[in-house]
Design an enzyme around this catalytic site. Structure first.
Site, PDB file in Angstrom:
ATOM      1  N   HIS A 245       0.826  -1.217   0.000  1.00 36.62           N
ATOM      2  CA  HIS A 245       0.000   0.000   0.000  1.00 36.62           C
ATOM      3  C   HIS A 245       0.864   1.274   0.000  1.00 36.62           C
ATOM      4  CE1 HIS A 245      -3.398  -2.537   1.275  1.00 36.62           C
ATOM      5  NE2 HIS A 245      -2.652  -2.996   2.268  1.00 36.62           N
TER       6      HIS A 245
HETATM    7  C1  BDR Z   1      -2.929   1.099   5.262  1.00 38.21           C
HETATM    8  O1  BDR Z   1      -3.153   0.757   6.626  1.00 38.21           O
HETATM    9  C2  BDR Z   1      -1.936   0.366   7.236  1.00 38.21           C
HETATM   10  O2  BDR Z   1      -2.090  -0.857   7.892  1.00 38.21           O
HETATM   11  C3  BDR Z   1      -0.896   0.297   6.156  1.00 38.21           C
HETATM   12  O3  BDR Z   1       0.338   0.750   6.664  1.00 38.21           O
HETATM   13  C4  BDR Z   1      -1.424   1.209   5.079  1.00 38.21           C
HETATM   14  O4  BDR Z   1      -1.028   2.537   5.282  1.00 38.21           O
HETATM   15  C5  BDR Z   1      -3.617   0.069   4.380  1.00 38.21           C
HETATM   16  O5  BDR Z   1      -4.968   0.024   4.662  1.00 38.21           O
END
Ligand code: BDR
Ligand code: CA
Length: 308
Positions: A245
């Site tokens: 992500h």
């Molecule tokens: C986002 O939530 C966090 O767990 C990850 O770092 C990312 O920024 C994904 O939903």
């Protein structure tokens, strides 16, 4: 010309990978790293920022600052089940003793963000890869100052796809929807990198075998450990794939042609209930450039180049 960036994060395994990519990219000049409560509590986030900087050893030491330790509204949630108790998947980091690879900023992260905006008007790209609390606090303090940022690139939301905390909401937005609403309505140009597109970029056991393992650098070894990849069984600890992500948000700044965007009017649900934290497309609302497509192969090439 390099792009000046500030990274607001809640380190976090994929945040840590995003920092590695950002600091290893000659296209970017990372001026500051700010921490926000999110994947793990703020103290752990801040320790992890320092650990990652000691590991990366950036040529230009960035300023670092602690930010919000709770959302503007609602209960704090963490994601230890994904990122481990320490937020780095239990990965051990080799750090050189006695050296500091950052400059401590003595005040709140929101003030550091504002200081960066004032010092470099229309030049700073703020990459936000955690809950948006620090940005909202800065906006409450000095909205005109925040308008001096060039743009915001935000990892968050699930626009036309399922959420990852509830069926409708994604972690960063769900953690502080009131902050997200303030940021979305700020009038600052925003590029959103939601789950719709981050779910298209992931690591598989095959990729780890073919691309990560042969590198055998400190950074590829960190990737293996932090993601819980078992080189004996060729499997990740508790998942089949690992989503990238936050590295995708950084990549969208390094190479904007990697992503396909659509300008959409969006609204954040802040009322308690089943849709809390959901992002919806509306007829009238803040217009945001939303990444919906990505050249995943080209992104992974860029990502792996950061591990060399
Ligand atoms: C986002 O939530 C966090 O767990 C990850 O770092 C990312 O920024 C994904 O939903
Ligand atoms: Ca994050």
């Amino acid at each position: 010309m390099t792009k000046k960036v500030v990274i607001d994060c809640d380190v976090g395994v994929d945040d840590a990978l995003a920092l590695i990519l950002a600091f290893h990219s000659p296209e970017l000049e990372v001026k500051a790293v700010t921490g926000v409560n999110g994947n793990v509590p703020l103290d752990t986030v801040f320790t992890n920022i320092q650990k990652m900087l000691s590991f990366i050893q950036p040529a230009c030491k960035p300023l670092i600052a602690r930010g919000a330790n709770q959302p503007l509204k609602g209960e704090t949630i963490h994601a230890h089940s994904v990122h481990g108790q320490d937020g780095l998947g239990g990965a051990k980091i080799q750090c050189e003793d006695g050296k500091t690879w950052w400059q401590n900023y003595p005040r709140h992260a929101s003030e550091l963000i504002l200081e960066m905006a004032h010092q470099h008007p229309d030049e700073i790209t703020l990459v936000a890869v955690g809950p948006l609390t620090n940005l909202a606090l800065a906006l409450k303090q000095d909205p005109a100052g925040m308008k001096k940022l060039k743009e915001l690139v935000i990892m968050g939301g699930a626009v036309r796809t399922r959420g990852n905390v509830t069926p409708y909401a994604e972690f960063n937005i769900y953690s502080d929807p009131v902050a997200a609403k303030i940021v979305f309505e700020s009038g600052i140009p925003i590029t959103l990198v939601p789950l719709d597109v981050t779910h298209q970029v992931f690591l598989t056991p095959r990729w780890m075998e073919e691309k990560a393992k042969p590198l055998n650098t400190p950074f590829s070894n960190f990737l293996i450990e932090a993601t819980g990849y078992d080189i004996e069984t060729h499997r990740f600890r508790n998942r089949d794939t690992i989503f990238l992500h936050d590295p995708l948000a950084v990549a969208a700044v390094i190479e904007p042609t990697l992503v396909k965007m659509e300008r959409l009017s969006l609204q954040v649900e802040i009322q308690d209930g089943e849709y809390y934290g959901k992002i919806s497309e509306v007829k009238k609302g803040p217009e945001i450039d939303v990444c919906l497509g990505v050249d995943a192969e080209r992104f992974l090439e860029l990502f792996v180049s950061g591990l060399r």
